[in-house]
Design a protein around this motif. Structure first.
Motif, PDB file in Angstrom:
ATOM      1  N   ASP A  49       0.762  -1.096   0.158  1.00  0.00           N
ATOM      2  CA  ASP A  49       0.064   0.008   0.060  1.00  0.00           C
ATOM      3  C   ASP A  49       1.012   1.252   0.070  1.00  0.00           C
ATOM      4  OD1 ASP A  49      -2.457  -1.273   0.276  1.00  0.00           O
ATOM      5  OD2 ASP A  49      -2.291  -1.502   2.388  1.00  0.00           O
ATOM      6  N   TYR A  50       0.180   2.321  -0.676  1.00  0.00           N
ATOM      7  CA  TYR A  50       1.097   3.527  -0.543  1.00  0.00           C
ATOM      8  C   TYR A  50       0.184   4.725  -0.673  1.00  0.00           C
ATOM      9  CZ  TYR A  50       0.457   3.492  -5.786  1.00  0.00           C
ATOM     10  OH  TYR A  50       0.289   3.511  -7.043  1.00  0.00           O
ATOM     11  N   LEU A  51       0.587   5.921  -0.278  1.00  0.00           N
ATOM     12  CA  LEU A  51      -0.045   6.939  -0.018  1.00  0.00           C
ATOM     13  C   LEU A  51       0.587   8.300  -0.645  1.00  0.00           C
ATOM     14  CD1 LEU A  51      -2.856   7.982   1.269  1.00  0.00           C
ATOM     15  CD2 LEU A  51      -1.726   8.307   3.231  1.00  0.00           C
ATOM     16  N   GLU A  52      -0.393   8.979  -1.351  1.00  0.00           N
ATOM     17  CA  GLU A  52       0.437  10.266  -1.740  1.00  0.00           C
ATOM     18  C   GLU A  52       0.118  11.356  -0.507  1.00  0.00           C
ATOM     19  OE1 GLU A  52      -0.210  11.256  -5.929  1.00  0.00           O
ATOM     20  OE2 GLU A  52      -1.020   9.060  -6.046  1.00  0.00           O
ATOM     21  N   ILE A  53       1.206  12.213  -0.346  1.00  0.00           N
ATOM     22  CA  ILE A  53       1.058  13.249   0.772  1.00  0.00           C
ATOM     23  C   ILE A  53       1.654  14.456   0.168  1.00  0.00           C
ATOM     24  CG2 ILE A  53       1.519  13.979   2.992  1.00  0.00           C
ATOM     25  CD1 ILE A  53       2.231  11.039   3.838  1.00  0.00           C
ATOM     26  N   PRO A  54       0.396  15.372  -0.161  1.00  0.00           N
ATOM     27  CA  PRO A  54       0.921  16.729  -0.747  1.00  0.00           C
ATOM     28  C   PRO A  54       1.449  17.496   0.024  1.00  0.00           C
ATOM     29  CG  PRO A  54      -1.455  16.095  -1.078  1.00  0.00           C
ATOM     30  CD  PRO A  54      -1.061  15.253  -0.212  1.00  0.00           C
ATOM     31  N   MET A  55       2.612  18.281  -0.544  1.00  0.00           N
ATOM     32  CA  MET A  55       3.442  19.184  -0.044  1.00  0.00           C
ATOM     33  C   MET A  55       2.585  20.331   1.175  1.00  0.00           C
ATOM     34  SD  MET A  55       4.817  21.910  -2.370  1.00  0.00           S
ATOM     35  CE  MET A  55       4.077  22.834  -3.454  1.00  0.00           C
ATOM     36  N   GLY A  56       2.994  20.527   2.158  1.00  0.00           N
ATOM     37  CA  GLY A  56       2.350  21.341   3.257  1.00  0.00           C
ATOM     38  C   GLY A  56       1.263  20.742   3.956  1.00  0.00           C
ATOM     39  N   THR A  57       0.684  19.453   3.738  1.00  0.00           N
ATOM     40  CA  THR A  57      -0.431  18.692   4.339  1.00  0.00           C
ATOM     41  C   THR A  57      -0.003  18.114   5.705  1.00  0.00           C
ATOM     42  OG1 THR A  57      -1.373  18.137   2.088  1.00  0.00           O
ATOM     43  CG2 THR A  57      -1.943  17.035   4.086  1.00  0.00           C
ATOM     44  N   MET A  58      -0.584  18.541   6.564  1.00  0.00           N
ATOM     45  CA  MET A  58      -0.211  18.213   7.989  1.00  0.00           C
ATOM     46  C   MET A  58      -0.781  16.576   8.233  1.00  0.00           C
ATOM     47  SD  MET A  58       1.203  20.509   9.575  1.00  0.00           S
ATOM     48  CE  MET A  58       1.282  19.901  11.368  1.00  0.00           C
ATOM     49  N   HIS A  59       0.058  15.809   8.801  1.00  0.00           N
ATOM     50  CA  HIS A  59      -0.300  14.488   9.036  1.00  0.00           C
ATOM     51  C   HIS A  59       0.663  13.752  10.124  1.00  0.00           C
ATOM     52  CE1 HIS A  59       3.272  14.360   6.405  1.00  0.00           C
ATOM     53  NE2 HIS A  59       3.630  13.141   6.786  1.00  0.00           N
ATOM     54  N   ARG A  60       0.283  12.829  10.564  1.00  0.00           N
ATOM     55  CA  ARG A  60       0.930  12.124  11.528  1.00  0.00           C
ATOM     56  C   ARG A  60       1.070  10.631  11.139  1.00  0.00           C
ATOM     57  NH1 ARG A  60      -3.812  13.024  13.885  1.00  0.00           N
ATOM     58  NH2 ARG A  60      -4.882  11.300  15.168  1.00  0.00           N
ATOM     59  N   ALA A  61       1.913   9.491  11.685  1.00  0.00           N
ATOM     60  CA  ALA A  61       2.081   8.503  11.398  1.00  0.00           C
ATOM     61  C   ALA A  61       2.619   7.417  12.527  1.00  0.00           C
ATOM     62  CB  ALA A  61       3.086   8.157  10.449  1.00  0.00           C
ATOM     63  N   ALA A  62       1.983   5.987  12.557  1.00  0.00           N
ATOM     64  CA  ALA A  62       2.603   5.286  13.572  1.00  0.00           C
ATOM     65  C   ALA A  62       2.789   4.035  13.025  1.00  0.00           C
ATOM     66  CB  ALA A  62       1.522   5.388  14.739  1.00  0.00           C
ATOM     67  N   VAL A  63       3.632   3.086  13.268  1.00  0.00           N
ATOM     68  CA  VAL A  63       3.998   1.684  13.238  1.00  0.00           C
ATOM     69  C   VAL A  63       2.679   1.076  14.077  1.00  0.00           C
ATOM     70  CG1 VAL A  63       5.271  -0.300  13.537  1.00  0.00           C
ATOM     71  CG2 VAL A  63       6.278   1.682  12.781  1.00  0.00           C
ATOM     72  N   VAL A  64       1.982   0.004  13.468  1.00  0.00           N
ATOM     73  CA  VAL A  64       0.962  -0.573  14.158  1.00  0.00           C
ATOM     74  C   VAL A  64       1.314  -2.227  14.359  1.00  0.00           C
ATOM     75  CG1 VAL A  64      -1.660  -1.466  13.955  1.00  0.00           C
ATOM     76  CG2 VAL A  64      -0.788   0.919  13.058  1.00  0.00           C
ATOM     77  N   GLY A  65       1.111  -2.526  15.617  1.00  0.00           N
ATOM     78  CA  GLY A  65       1.500  -4.033  15.994  1.00  0.00           C
ATOM     79  C   GLY A  65       2.775  -4.235  16.571  1.00  0.00           C
ATOM     80  N   ASP A  66       2.994  -5.419  16.387  1.00  0.00           N
ATOM     81  CA  ASP A  66       4.401  -5.808  16.953  1.00  0.00           C
ATOM     82  C   ASP A  66       5.512  -6.155  15.714  1.00  0.00           C
ATOM     83  OD1 ASP A  66       3.277  -5.955  19.414  1.00  0.00           O
ATOM     84  OD2 ASP A  66       2.834  -7.920  19.162  1.00  0.00           O
ATOM     85  N   GLU A  67       5.059  -5.890  14.584  1.00  0.00           N
ATOM     86  CA  GLU A  67       6.075  -6.163  13.592  1.00  0.00           C
ATOM     87  C   GLU A  67       6.671  -4.586  12.817  1.00  0.00           C
ATOM     88  OE1 GLU A  67       6.224  -8.283   9.245  1.00  0.00           O
ATOM     89  OE2 GLU A  67       4.244  -7.744  10.137  1.00  0.00           O
ATOM     90  N   GLU A  68       8.082  -4.654  12.771  1.00  0.00           N
ATOM     91  CA  GLU A  68       8.485  -3.527  12.072  1.00  0.00           C
ATOM     92  C   GLU A  68       8.029  -3.268  10.710  1.00  0.00           C
ATOM     93  OE1 GLU A  68      12.747  -4.668  11.587  1.00  0.00           O
ATOM     94  OE2 GLU A  68      12.196  -5.740   9.786  1.00  0.00           O
ATOM     95  N   VAL A  69       8.178  -1.611  10.476  1.00  0.00           N
ATOM     96  CA  VAL A  69       7.814  -1.593   9.220  1.00  0.00           C
ATOM     97  C   VAL A  69       8.700  -0.950   8.396  1.00  0.00           C
ATOM     98  CG1 VAL A  69       6.724   0.288   7.923  1.00  0.00           C
ATOM     99  CG2 VAL A  69       5.550  -0.448   9.845  1.00  0.00           C
ATOM    100  N   ILE A  70       9.001  -1.575   7.139  1.00  0.00           N
ATOM    101  CA  ILE A  70       9.853  -1.389   6.168  1.00  0.00           C
ATOM    102  C   ILE A  70       9.227  -0.470   5.075  1.00  0.00           C
ATOM    103  CG2 ILE A  70      11.698  -2.073   4.589  1.00  0.00           C
ATOM    104  CD1 ILE A  70      12.114  -4.673   6.351  1.00  0.00           C
TER     105      ILE A  70
END
Length: 108
Positions: free
Chosen positions: A74-95
């Motif tokens: 999965d991928y998400l486009e984030i336009p410049m200047g758009t406020m956002h936050r993120a977090a790893v979910v679960g017990d597995e690392e994110v690459i």
């Protein structure tokens, strides 16, 4: 805004190399990162258009009063200047592939 999914029939196998090559062809500078469980990115924005593509794990991105739970491919486009936050979910690392659109200089 909606999340997209990598299509192996169109884009090739989902690997860091193929994802990076595909995004570079679209005009992005790419870096691959590994985030351990519990990683949280507080609300912020970027000066360039950005794409976050998940190669492994689950990554929650909150943007424009919506939540996007990204999994493998999965991928998400984030336009410049758009406020956002993120977090790893679960017990597995994110690459993930972190891609920023290259800015071309203006002609002189």
């Amino acid at each position: 805004m909606k999340a997209h999914h990598w299509d192996p029939e169109v884009d090739g196998p989902l690997t860091a190399a193929t994802a990076t090559s595909r995004l570079q062809d679209l005009g992005y500078r790419c870096a691959c990162y590994t985030y351990p469980p519990g990683t949280v990115f507080p609300e912020h924005s970027h000066e360039l258009d950005k794409i976050d593509l998940v190669l492994k794990g689950r990554f929650l991105i909150c943007m424009d009063q919506r939540e996007y739970l990204l999994g493998e491919g999965d991928y998400l486009e984030i336009p410049m200047g758009t406020m956002h936050r993120a977090a790893v979910v679960g017990d597995e690392e994110v690459i993930s592939i972190d891609a920023e659109r290259l800015v071309r200089g203006t002609p002189e």
